[in-house]
Enzyme design. Structure first.
Site, PDB file in Angstrom:
ATOM      1  N   GLU A  19      -6.150  -1.230  -5.224  1.00 43.68           N
ATOM      2  CA  GLU A  19      -7.265  -0.054  -5.624  1.00 43.68           C
ATOM      3  C   GLU A  19      -8.011  -0.486  -6.904  1.00 43.68           C
ATOM      4  O   GLU A  19      -9.117  -0.196  -7.119  1.00 43.68           O
ATOM      5  CB  GLU A  19      -6.580   1.377  -5.702  1.00 43.68           C
ATOM      6  CG  GLU A  19      -6.521   1.795  -4.402  1.00 43.68           C
ATOM      7  CD  GLU A  19      -5.611   3.116  -4.405  1.00 43.68           C
ATOM      8  OE1 GLU A  19      -4.642   3.269  -5.053  1.00 43.68           O
ATOM      9  OE2 GLU A  19      -6.169   4.006  -3.621  1.00 43.68           O
ATOM     10  N   GLU A  39       0.619   2.728   1.559  1.00 42.26           N
ATOM     11  CA  GLU A  39       1.341   4.153   1.209  1.00 42.26           C
ATOM     12  C   GLU A  39       1.772   4.913   2.373  1.00 42.26           C
ATOM     13  O   GLU A  39       2.462   5.659   2.274  1.00 42.26           O
ATOM     14  CB  GLU A  39       0.008   4.884   0.510  1.00 42.26           C
ATOM     15  CG  GLU A  39      -0.270   4.082  -0.866  1.00 42.26           C
ATOM     16  CD  GLU A  39      -1.251   3.285  -1.074  1.00 42.26           C
ATOM     17  OE1 GLU A  39      -1.540   2.521  -0.203  1.00 42.26           O
ATOM     18  OE2 GLU A  39      -1.497   2.952  -2.142  1.00 42.26           O
TER      19      GLU A  39
HETATM   20  N1  COA Z   1       7.304   1.497  -7.850  1.00 41.36           N
HETATM   21  C1  COA Z   1       8.476   1.358  -8.381  1.00 41.36           C
HETATM   22  N2  COA Z   1       9.304   0.575  -8.277  1.00 41.36           N
HETATM   23  C2  COA Z   1       8.902  -0.562  -7.394  1.00 41.36           C
HETATM   24  C3  COA Z   1       7.576  -0.646  -6.644  1.00 41.36           C
HETATM   25  C4  COA Z   1       6.779   0.552  -6.936  1.00 41.36           C
HETATM   26  N3  COA Z   1       5.774   0.898  -6.092  1.00 41.36           N
HETATM   27  N4  COA Z   1       7.700  -1.837  -5.945  1.00 41.36           N
HETATM   28  C5  COA Z   1       8.835  -2.483  -6.274  1.00 41.36           C
HETATM   29  N5  COA Z   1       9.529  -1.569  -7.032  1.00 41.36           N
HETATM   30  C6  COA Z   1      10.719  -2.032  -7.444  1.00 41.36           C
HETATM   31  C7  COA Z   1      11.956  -1.911  -6.538  1.00 41.36           C
HETATM   32  O1  COA Z   1      12.429  -0.832  -6.594  1.00 41.36           O
HETATM   33  C8  COA Z   1      12.876  -2.984  -6.982  1.00 41.36           C
HETATM   34  O2  COA Z   1      13.324  -2.484  -8.066  1.00 41.36           O
HETATM   35  P1  COA Z   1      15.237  -2.901  -8.511  1.00 41.36           P
HETATM   36  O3  COA Z   1      15.171  -4.603  -8.390  1.00 41.36           O
HETATM   37  O4  COA Z   1      15.407  -2.137  -9.704  1.00 41.36           O
HETATM   38  O5  COA Z   1      15.769  -2.468  -7.244  1.00 41.36           O
HETATM   39  C9  COA Z   1      11.971  -4.150  -7.635  1.00 41.36           C
HETATM   40  O6  COA Z   1      10.741  -3.647  -8.131  1.00 41.36           O
HETATM   41  C10 COA Z   1      11.872  -5.283  -6.653  1.00 41.36           C
HETATM   42  O7  COA Z   1      11.372  -4.836  -5.362  1.00 41.36           O
HETATM   43  P2  COA Z   1      11.845  -5.486  -4.256  1.00 41.36           P
HETATM   44  O8  COA Z   1      11.298  -4.517  -2.950  1.00 41.36           O
HETATM   45  O9  COA Z   1      13.572  -5.423  -4.212  1.00 41.36           O
HETATM   46  O10 COA Z   1      11.289  -6.834  -4.287  1.00 41.36           O
HETATM   47  P3  COA Z   1      10.545  -7.622  -3.030  1.00 41.36           P
HETATM   48  O11 COA Z   1      10.123  -9.031  -3.692  1.00 41.36           O
HETATM   49  O12 COA Z   1      11.244  -7.766  -1.910  1.00 41.36           O
HETATM   50  O13 COA Z   1       9.422  -7.004  -2.826  1.00 41.36           O
HETATM   51  C11 COA Z   1       7.418  -5.473  -3.055  1.00 41.36           C
HETATM   52  C12 COA Z   1       8.031  -6.603  -3.577  1.00 41.36           C
HETATM   53  C13 COA Z   1       6.171  -5.087  -4.119  1.00 41.36           C
HETATM   54  C14 COA Z   1       6.481  -6.156  -1.929  1.00 41.36           C
HETATM   55  C15 COA Z   1       8.015  -4.357  -2.635  1.00 41.36           C
HETATM   56  O14 COA Z   1       8.727  -4.015  -3.405  1.00 41.36           O
HETATM   57  C16 COA Z   1       7.090  -3.215  -1.926  1.00 41.36           C
HETATM   58  O15 COA Z   1       6.642  -3.176  -0.863  1.00 41.36           O
HETATM   59  N6  COA Z   1       7.024  -2.085  -3.054  1.00 41.36           N
HETATM   60  C17 COA Z   1       6.131  -0.970  -2.542  1.00 41.36           C
HETATM   61  C18 COA Z   1       4.920  -1.340  -2.636  1.00 41.36           C
HETATM   62  C19 COA Z   1       4.013   0.294  -2.389  1.00 41.36           C
HETATM   63  O16 COA Z   1       4.386   0.717  -1.421  1.00 41.36           O
HETATM   64  N7  COA Z   1       3.179   0.283  -3.069  1.00 41.36           N
HETATM   65  C20 COA Z   1       2.250   1.360  -3.001  1.00 41.36           C
HETATM   66  C21 COA Z   1       3.088   2.512  -3.813  1.00 41.36           C
HETATM   67  S1  COA Z   1       2.314   4.266  -3.478  1.00 41.36           S
END
Ligand code: COA
Length: 702
Positions: free
Chosen positions: A106, A126
């Site tokens: 965004e 989301e």
């Molecule tokens: N908010 C808060 N924490 C987040 C986050 C978010 N949007 N996205 C990732 N994290 C944190 C995880 O909790 C994790 O924390 P930890 O190491 O303390 O457990 C860390 O970031 C790494 O995330 P992880 O998922 O283990 O790593 P990855 O490399 O496998 O994947 C992403 C990275 C970003 C692809 C995945 O975390 C993801 O899909 N995140 C959500 C994205 C999302 O939904 N965004 C929209 C939010 S409304």
């Protein structure tokens, strides 16, 4: 504390760097610091352009999900900032890398130019959290891509690669090197060419999707448990039909409703629980995982083959062993057949099929396992057989190798001792089909070394599994909790409930499949053998009616889908009501003195299936078999088809109220009798119900 956002000037270009590791999530601190940095750019009128980029592994990967639960959550400040960025008279370039998700995309959509490193992935996920993009993604994306493509992205939550993104117009450029430098070059070019600034919100209103919105609304409304889908369609409808400002209001309203929804709360709980489950209490950071370069699997049956595919898919050479040439060949053929099926669906190329098969080596001799770093036994669920196999593996495995058992119920400590090196042994309980199901229960034995556990947890993630650690007990976390669920299913059947009625009640709650259909699919024989073995080991209650149905079905050869009859009769794969089964259940009920009833309600079925299961979950926590309530929720949602919109059985228990659950268990103890302790609330349930202490905050102290 250092600011998560910094501003620097290089020549005539301003650069804003966001550094909020691990994933640069947007939090109130980030918004405030980004605002301050942008104000600095605004003040320096001599600068020609601005680049926004991120430090670390990724561009902003979303809003901080934890922020959603805090009292200061307010997306408005971020949205206003995005509007200011977009309104800039000087070019603002988003320089992208990693996973550009949610609030990150965004932000990029509010910039005038988007350049991405190869390998960047972009998406608005989301919907997977029961939400919609709440920072004008629902309004800007349709204007950029068209309503149909934007709906496709937002309703699936899927990520697009750079080529796709470039083709769709989501990004403007794929760079060769690093995003920061490329962003600067793009900014300089935009300045030099005096390119007109493209403001996404000012683009013409998008055309509606082919066929209009009606079908989208109908499709989305089919799953009322996931209200985000309809809300997304409504927002895109507003983007097409109304002004940007009106659309903003629609989005804000829909977002606020979703944020408070039970579904989103459940899905957010699961997001963090899955990540928390990977953390092992007491394991120090200095416990380094070992490298796993070669894996051996003993047993080329369906399970062994499925397990092998996980490693091959992750590019790890794998040896598959069986005792006869025929069994081995059958196993290898089945794996090839599975890959060919994926190729036929266009998921793999013929070359990839050969490359994967090339990583597999068939073997008949245990010596072929000598150089494997991890050896998993996946033979038939029989203690004596598994003990022998573990001993043979222990005899050939190199020192330092990890030995794992794929048992679903047996004592991992006994198998660990049989292997002769208990500290190197643990359980890796895969779920069938092993190449598809996400859950992996990692069973720590009494002697399992910390680095063995750490290695397998890391490896699990590398092969795309969701690992949860369990202690040793019958059935570990999942199957142990399944037992009371199946027990009540059988009593309900003997009392006169039809399989269809029981399945419908469980499925109405959201279970992927009701218990009768599930047993028929997994195989009555498999379920019955577990019960029979437990009986032999003296581990069953002294109740002749206990699991009488499964034993009878097994005796009659009604193994479920595979024999065309079980709790149902099968017309192909379709279950149909079978009067023979009803008669059989009635006869069993009569034999065991179970009173027939005609007043069994859906509510009673749900309570009797799920409350004993929850009660068992609390016992598991109290005994230290699971580390946390969230771990149990992950097991059930990732491995047993428990509805994610309910957040898992422990989360659901909290929402239902532990006091109510304890009361209902006592109610059933009164009306059904409690001779075998089926309805006795566990001590943890009793304590939490009395003190009101929240289960989500509970941690084990003993
Ligand atoms: N908010 C808060 N924490 C987040 C986050 C978010 N949007 N996205 C990732 N994290 C944190 C995880 O909790 C994790 O924390 P930890 O190491 O303390 O457990 C860390 O970031 C790494 O995330 P992880 O998922 O283990 O790593 P990855 O490399 O496998 O994947 C992403 C990275 C970003 C692809 C995945 O975390 C993801 O899909 N995140 C959500 C994205 C999302 O939904 N965004 C929209 C939010 S409304």
């Amino acid at each position: 504390m250092n600011s998560p956002v910094t501003f620097v000037q290089e020549g005539s270009i301003g650069l804003i760097r966001i550094d909020n590791r691990p994933v640069n999530a947007v939090s109130p601190r980030v918004v405030a610091a980004l605002e301050a940095s942008f104000a600095e750019f605004e003040e320096r009128g001599s600068l020609d352009a601005l680049v926004i980029y991120c430090a670390g592994r990724t561009f902003v990967a979303g809003a901080d999900i934890a922020w959603f639960d805090s009292s200061d959550f307010n997306p408005q400040a971020y949205n206003r900032l995005l509007a200011r960025i977009e309104a800039s008279e000087r070019p603002v370039v988003a320089a992208l890398h990693g996973t550009v998700l949610g609030a990150g995309l965004e932000l990029a959509l509010a910039c005038h130019w988007r350049v991405a490193e190869p390998g960047t992935k972009l998406g608005l996920p989301e919907v997977k959290l029961g939400l919609l993009p709440g920072s004008l993604g629902t309004q800007r994306l349709p204007r950029l891509l068209g309503a149909g493509a934007a709906l496709g992205m937002m309703l699936s939550g899927a990520m697009a690669g750079v080529q796709q993104a470039l083709q769709d117009g989501l990004i403007d450029e794929v760079c060769e090197g690093e995003a920061r430098a490329a962003g600067k070059a793009s900014a300089q070019r935009l300045v030099a060419t005096r390119a007109a600034l493209r403001r996404t919100s000012a683009l013409a209103a998008p055309v509606p999707p082919d066929g209009g919105f009606a079908q989208y609304v109908t499709d989305a409304a089919r799953k009322p448990q996931y209200p985000a889908r309809v809300a997304i369609v409504r927002c895109v409808e507003a983007a097409v039909e109304r002004s940007f400002m009106d659309g903003e209001q629609v989005e804000a309203r829909e977002f606020a409703t979703l944020l408070g929804s039970a579904t989103s709360k459940s899905l957010r709980h699961l997001f963090f629980s899955e990540r928390e489950a990977a953390r092992i209490p007491g394991l120090s950071d200095s416990t380094a995982p070992q490298a796993v370069r070669r894996v051996g699997i003993v047993g080329a049956g369906t399970m062994g083959g499925g397990i092998a595919m996980n490693f091959v898919n992750a590019n790890i050479p794998t040896v598959l062993l069986d005792t006869t040439e025929a069994a081995l060949q059958r196993g290898l053929d089945l794996i090839r057949k599975n890959y060919m099926a994926s190729a036929a669906k266009g998921k793999l190329t013929a070359e990839q099929v050969e490359q994967r098969m090339g990583l597999l080596t068939g073997a008949l001799e245990y010596t072929a396992l000598a150089d494997c770093d991890l050896i998993i036994e996946a033979v038939f669920e029989d203690l004596e057989l598994k003990k022998q196999v573990c001993a043979r593996i222990g005899g050939v495995a190199k020192s330092g190798a990890i030995i794992a058992t794929n048992t679903s119920t047996l004592d991992v400590n006994v198998l660990a001792r049989a292997a002769g090196r208990p500290e190197r042994v643990l359980g890796m309980h895969f779920f069938s089909p092993a190449n598809v199901m996400r859950l992996l229960e990692v069973v720590r034995g009494d002697d399992t070394a910390p680095e063995v556990l750490a290695t397998v947890m890391k490896l699990a993630k590398a092969i795309g599994k969701t690992p949860v650690v369990s202690g040793v007990c019958f059935g570990f976390i999942g199957n142990r909790m399944l037992e009371p669920y199946l027990r009540e299913m059988e009593f309900l059947l003997m009392e006169g409930a039809e399989p269809k009625q029981i399945d419908a009640a469980a499925e109405a709650l959201g279970m992927a499949m009701g218990p009768c259909r599930m047993i028929d699919m997994a195989g009555v024989d498999v379920g019955a053998k577990v019960v029979i073995e437990r009986g032999k080991a003296g581990e069953l209650p002294a109740d002749p009616a206990y699991r009488a149905v499964v034993r009878k079905l097994f005796e009659l050869g009604r193994y479920g889908q595979k024999t065309g009859a079980g709790h149902y009769r099968y017309d192909g794969r379709t279950p149909v009501h079978d009067p023979e089964f009803s008669a059989l259940a009635r006869a069993l009920g009569d034999m065991h003195g179970v009173a027939r009833r005609t007043d069994i309600s859906g509510e009673e079925i749900v309570e009797r299936l799920f409350y004993p299961l929850i009660n068992e979950g609390l016992r598991i926590l109290d005994e230290g078999i699971a580390y946390r309530p969230g771990d149990i929720d992950v097991v059930w949602t990732a491995g047993y088809g428990f509805p994610d919109h309910c957040g898992g059985p422990m989360f659901m228990a909290e929402q239902t109220g532990l006091t109510k659950i304890a009361q209902r268990l006592r109610h059933y103890a009164r009306v059904r009798g409690d001779a075998f302790g089926y309805w006795t609330p566990s001590s943890l349930l009793t304590r939490l119900a009395e003190t009101g202490e929240p289960l989500s905050k509970w941690t084990r102290t003993a």
